[in-house]
Design an enzyme around this catalytic site. Structure first.
Site, PDB file in Angstrom:
ATOM      1  N   ALA A   1      -1.421  27.828 -10.611  1.00  0.00           N
ATOM      2  CA  ALA A   1      -2.165  27.836 -11.935  1.00  0.00           C
ATOM      3  C   ALA A   1      -3.568  27.230 -11.501  1.00  0.00           C
ATOM      4  CB  ALA A   1      -1.855  27.134 -12.997  1.00  0.00           C
TER       5      ALA A   1
ATOM      6  N   LYS B   1      -6.953  30.793  -6.457  1.00  0.00           N
ATOM      7  CA  LYS B   1      -6.346  31.018  -5.248  1.00  0.00           C
ATOM      8  C   LYS B   1      -5.423  32.517  -5.017  1.00  0.00           C
ATOM      9  CE  LYS B   1      -7.573  26.469  -3.749  1.00  0.00           C
ATOM     10  NZ  LYS B   1      -8.079  26.231  -4.973  1.00  0.00           N
TER      11      LYS B   1
ATOM     12  N   GLU C   1       4.042  28.026 -10.859  1.00  0.00           N
ATOM     13  CA  GLU C   1       3.527  26.956 -11.517  1.00  0.00           C
ATOM     14  C   GLU C   1       4.699  26.443 -12.438  1.00  0.00           C
ATOM     15  OE1 GLU C   1       1.425  24.069 -13.017  1.00  0.00           O
ATOM     16  OE2 GLU C   1       0.531  25.482 -11.557  1.00  0.00           O
TER      17      GLU C   1
ATOM     18  N   CYS D   1      -7.870  18.360  -3.652  1.00  0.00           N
ATOM     19  CA  CYS D   1      -9.343  18.247  -3.998  1.00  0.00           C
ATOM     20  C   CYS D   1      -9.560  16.691  -4.114  1.00  0.00           C
ATOM     21  CB  CYS D   1      -9.672  19.064  -5.213  1.00  0.00           C
ATOM     22  SG  CYS D   1      -8.639  18.681  -6.647  1.00  0.00           S
TER      23      CYS D   1
END
Length: 458
Positions: free
Chosen positions: A111, A115, A133, A231
């Protein structure tokens, strides 16, 4: 303070390079779109786009939108599934897997679906994409986005990685782990990420990422490949995480992360972030703020063994056919439909039922997808209805005024009794007429209770 911990750690690791690497080229986060090969080509999209853009350095199918006022959710191309709106550097991880048509691909932390939509475009409708997810509400958003992008061969799961690995050991040719992380790359984009950041959060995310990686390793077939991405800049979640994984799993080898693409971006990894464990940091990749991204880390890992021979174009194994049939059946049930029964001709009774349903839908203004329409295509009205449902679940209390205004009052001259229209229901139907009533457990639906529905009709 969170900012003090982060800055002190990074200055100690980077030294005099800190100011240069964290100097972003612009004050606000860049905006971008990633074009789906299921709809068009990047060249054709660039020629037809009616807003300023330039090619992204992180992915050949991505563009940087040079318009601060651009609202991607309002653009017709968004509703048609032509592009997925995401920060430009977020599109960098998926192409590194080298997905080809016919493969079995697992997106373990999928989610909201950016991607997964890239992986589906690489499959080109052939093979199998399993997008998982863990958070149920986010799984509904994931499903909605894959439908909008017109993905015909995806299965959306709401499971733990460990259960998937136990049920499907060594099943997938490619696995993407875009791990939940401390989000240090999102500080500029999401102030809440900075407010909740602390050293304990970094350690917790590193432990969670290790568990997810172990499950991904078990689900990956011999000869398969795994891409791990985050990230964040935290060493425990990046180079240190990969180095520790290789210590636990000697059957894996670190491969050049750019081995499947013919372009480059970002910088090599940092040798002083491995936690003292051996790691060839030249094979991993980092994106710093000064390079136009919000901060990403990527590594590619290959499992020992002989890769599975891919089926002929358009062919599926019996196991894959069962997966896709189960997904189609679940989709029909979610839309309120019934399983298809072959060999039974339509009779007068079924014809009357169909006519009655059509009349009711026309009178109530129900917006539904045609059964003959393309798989996964949604109208702007349906996308808007789905978003309102998600908004109601994620932001409680948002949009109450619009829901109060959805009551239909009895006209002065008489007429139908008042009914409340569920503006946040994905089906955009009258709640009082919903047959599922209180048994409905859709997480994108914020309709009132069955008792309220009966009261509305009285």
């Amino acid at each position: 303070m969170p900012a003090e911990y982060f800055e002190a750690r990074e200055r100690a690791l980077l030294g005099e390079r800190y100011e240069r690497l964290y100097a972003a080229p612009q004050e606000t986060a860049a905006r971008g779109v990633t074009v789906s090969a299921l709809r068009t080509t990047p060249e054709e999209f660039a020629a037809r786009a009616d807003f300023p853009l330039r090619p992204s350095p992180f992915c050949k199918a991505a563009f940087v939108v040079e318009c601060p006022d651009f609202k991607p959710g309002r653009h017709p191309y968004h509703h048609a599934g032509v592009f997925y709106s995401q920060e430009p550097s977020a599109s960098s991880a998926a192409p590194l897997l080298g997905v080809r048509p016919g493969m079995r691909v697992l997106d373990l932390c999928a989610a909201p679906g950016g991607k997964s939509s890239q992986l589906a475009a690489a499959l080109r409708g052939q093979g199998l994409l399993v997008s998982n997810e863990y958070v149920a509400a986010r799984a509904e958003i994931l499903k909605s986005n894959l439908e909008r992008m017109g993905v015909p061969n995806a299965v959306v799961l709401n499971e733990t990685p460990a259960r998937i690995a136990a049920a499907l050991p060594e099943f997938f040719d490619r696995v993407l782990v875009d791990a939940p992380c401390s989000g240090e790359g999102m500080f500029r984009k999401e102030p809440a990420a900075l407010a909740q950041h602390c050293e304990a959060l970094v350690k917790q995310c590193a432990e969670l990422g290790a568990d997810i990686l172990d499950s991904a390793a078990a689900a990956l077939a011999p000869g398969g490949e795994l891409v791990y991405s985050t990230c964040t800049f935290a060493p425990e979640e990046d180079e240190g995480q990969v180095a520790a994984f290789l210590q636990r799993h000697p059957e894996f080898a670190l491969a050049d992360v750019l081995g499947h693409v013919d372009y480059t971006f970002g910088s090599e990894g940092e040798a002083n972030r491995t936690g003292g464990l051996p790691l060839d940091v030249s094979k991993v990749r980092r994106i710093w703020p000064c390079q136009g991204g919000e901060g990403h880390f990527m590594a590619r890992l290959v499992k020992a063994g002989t890769p599975r021979a891919l089926p002929a174009p358009g062919g599926y194994t019996p196991e894959e056919q069962l997966w896709l049939a189960a997904a189609a059946e679940a989709g029909r049930k979610a839309k309120g439909g019934k399983p298809q029964k072959g060999g039974r001709p339509a009779d007068a009774r079924s014809a009357r039922r169909e006519n009655s349903r059509a009349c009711r839908e026309a009178a109530q203004g129900r917006s539904v997808r045609s059964r003959d329409g393309g798989a996964g295509e949604a109208t702007p009205a349906q996308s808007l209805a789905a978003w309102r449902g998600v908004r109601g679940g994620v932001f409680p209390g948002a949009g109450r005024a619009s829901r109060r205004g959805a009551w239909r009052r009895r006209p002065a001259s008489g007429g139908l009794p008042p009914r409340r229209i569920s503006t946040s229901c994905g089906r955009a139907s009258l709640w009082a007429a919903c047959r599922r009533a209180a048994s409905c457990r859709s997480t994108i639906c914020s309709r009132p209770s069955a008792r309220s529905a009966r009261t509305a009709r009285s």
